[in-house]
Design an enzyme around this catalytic site. Structure first.
Site, short mmCIF file in Angstrom:
data_model
loop_
_atom_site.label_atom_id
_atom_site.label_comp_id
_atom_site.label_asym_id
_atom_site.label_seq_id
_atom_site.Cartn_x
_atom_site.Cartn_y
_atom_site.Cartn_z
CG HIS A 46 0.68 -6.70 2.25
ND1 HIS A 46 -0.44 -7.09 2.95
CD2 HIS A 46 0.58 -7.28 1.03
CE1 HIS A 46 -1.19 -7.88 2.20
NE2 HIS A 46 -0.59 -8.02 1.02
CG ASP A 65 -0.13 -4.39 5.41
OD1 ASP A 65 -0.92 -3.62 4.86
OD2 ASP A 65 0.06 -5.56 5.04
#
EC number: 5.3.1.5
Length: 439
Positions: A99, A102
């Protein structure tokens, strides 16, 4: 800096090995059907769980340190990259999934957040050139921030929709930059709690609008891979728009998105939808929508997405049975969307967890190949449906029989119970055991 200096490269030592830091079934460079095992399975590290998941759950705080020795967010983002590539190299994992948040967290503004993400993706790209590691797919984290409390693409706020589009645009750019051949829509907040405050038709139309914009923009910047939807029911919203594969297929066909989108199937999501993992894979496969897999398993005694590392070899066998039937992976692979248990909190537990999951899928792959080579299950199914190959069955399939012809046939045929055969489920399950435990 080496983060795991007490752990070397994990070696394949065979099924008789008692070394917990070794592969028993996964021999990454073993040639099977003309391809290395690593190319059949295409394992990927999940950036969110592995690099950021600290054991926090709805009942307690984190139990493991995932700061990677850094208190500054920008420094920590780079340290995560170093640690992730060390893990991948030592575990012979060729891919990673991410993501956007992240890789790099949110900062004071979207512009600053994007600039910091660029710095991290530049750093990753250099690491890729050095190691050969590849991006399997990317996605945007449009679900955890308070702005997404009512959804992202399905939010009642047009401003939130616009922000979501801007975030997805940047995530697509990052995916292309890192060479990813997949982009995932995981609708973590795309659903509703009550129809008393929901315009469902508008929300579904808007979700489709967002996906169409993503496809158009992705293709315009050179993204030639697959867009994925990851079906998921119930969690966190009560009525999830992407409940299961069949639901998603209906959505894609309604809005003309089926040519660009395939499925990213997760095992734990299948069970939350009260399906088996194999069922969801089969529905995707027979509809030409099989794409990629989030490899994990759930706890059948718990009612939420526990994201455990997959160790159930029956499940991995039947998963790989469907993958082989689908012709194997193209742009997709096996992403370990899984986390070590909250009580497994040491750095070594990352390696023990991945080894367990990797070996379970390697064993499942070998077992699935043997099931197909054995042929008994395929032959049984073929024989069970043999009435469709000739006579009235062949006429129905060829479109030669209408209701009047079928009525005439039924009247002449009389009772049909004599043409029924046993399903022999127990015998077939014993064949699976026979093949599985002869490995």
């Amino acid at each position: 800096m080496e983060f795991f200096n007490n752990i070397g490269k994990i070696q394949y030592k065979g099924k008789d090995s008692t070394d917990p830091l070794s592969f028993k079934y996964y021999n990454p460079d073993e040639i099977i059907d003309g391809k290395k095992m690593r190319d059949h399975l295409k394992f990927a590290l999940s950036w969110w769980h592995t690099m950021g998941g600290d054991g926090t759950d709805m009942f307690g705080c984190g139990t493991t340190d995932k700061t990677w020795g850094q208190s500054d967010p920008a420094a920590r983002a780079k340290a995560k990259v170093d640690a992730a590539f060390e893990i991948m190299q030592k575990l012979s994992i060729d891919y990673f999934c991410f993501h956007d948040r992240d890789l790099s967290p949110e900062y004071g503004s979207l512009a600053e957040t994007n600039a910091q993400l660029d710095i991290v993706t530049d750093y990753i790209k250099a690491k890729q050139a050095e190691t050969g590691a590849k991006c399997l797919w990317g996605t945007a984290k449009c679900f955890d921030h308070p702005r997404f409390m009512h959804g992202a693409g399905t939010s009642p706020s047009a401003d939130v929709f616009a922000f979501s589009a801007a975030q997805i645009k940047k995530a697509l750019e990052a995916t292309v930059k890192l060479g990813g051949n997949g982009y995932v829509f995981w609708g973590g907040r795309e659903g509703y709690e009550t129809l008393l405050n929901t315009n469902m038709g508008l929300e579904l139309d808007n979700m489709a609008r967002l996906m169409k914009m993503a496809v158009e923009y992705g293709r315009s910047i050179g993204f030639n891979g697959d867009f994925y939807i990851e079906p998921k029911p119930k969690e966190p919203t009560k009525h999830q728009y992407d409940f299961d594969t069949a639901t998603v297929l209906g959505f894609l066909r309604k809005y003309g998105l089926e040519k660009d989108f395939k499925m990213n199937i997760e095992a734990n999501h299948a069970t939350l939808a009260q399906h088996t993992f194999q069922h969801e894979l089969c529905v995707a496969r027979i509809n030409g929508a099989f794409g990629s897999i989030d490899a994990n398993q759930g706890d059948m005694l718990l009612g939420w997405d526990t994201d455990q590392f997959p160790t159930n070899v029956y499940d991995t066998t039947m998963c790989m049975y469907e993958v082989i039937k689908a012709g194997g992976f193209t742009n997709g692979g096996l992403n370990f969307d899984a986390k070590a248990r909250r009580g497994s909190f040491t750095p070594e537990d990352i390696f023990y967890s991945y080894i367990a999951g990797i070996d379970a899928f390697a064993l499942g792959f070998k077992a699935a190949r043997k099931l197909i080579e054995d042929g008994r299950i395929d032959k049984f199914i073929d024989d069970r449906y043999s009435s469709w190959k000739s006579g009235i069955g062949a006429d129905i399939i060829a479109g030669k029989a209408d209701f009047a012809a079928l009525e005439k046939y039924a009247l002449e045929k009389g009772e049909v119970t004599g043409s029924l055969s046993s399903g022999r489920q127990e015998m077939l399950e014993s064949i699976v055991n026979n093949v599985l435990f002869s490995l």
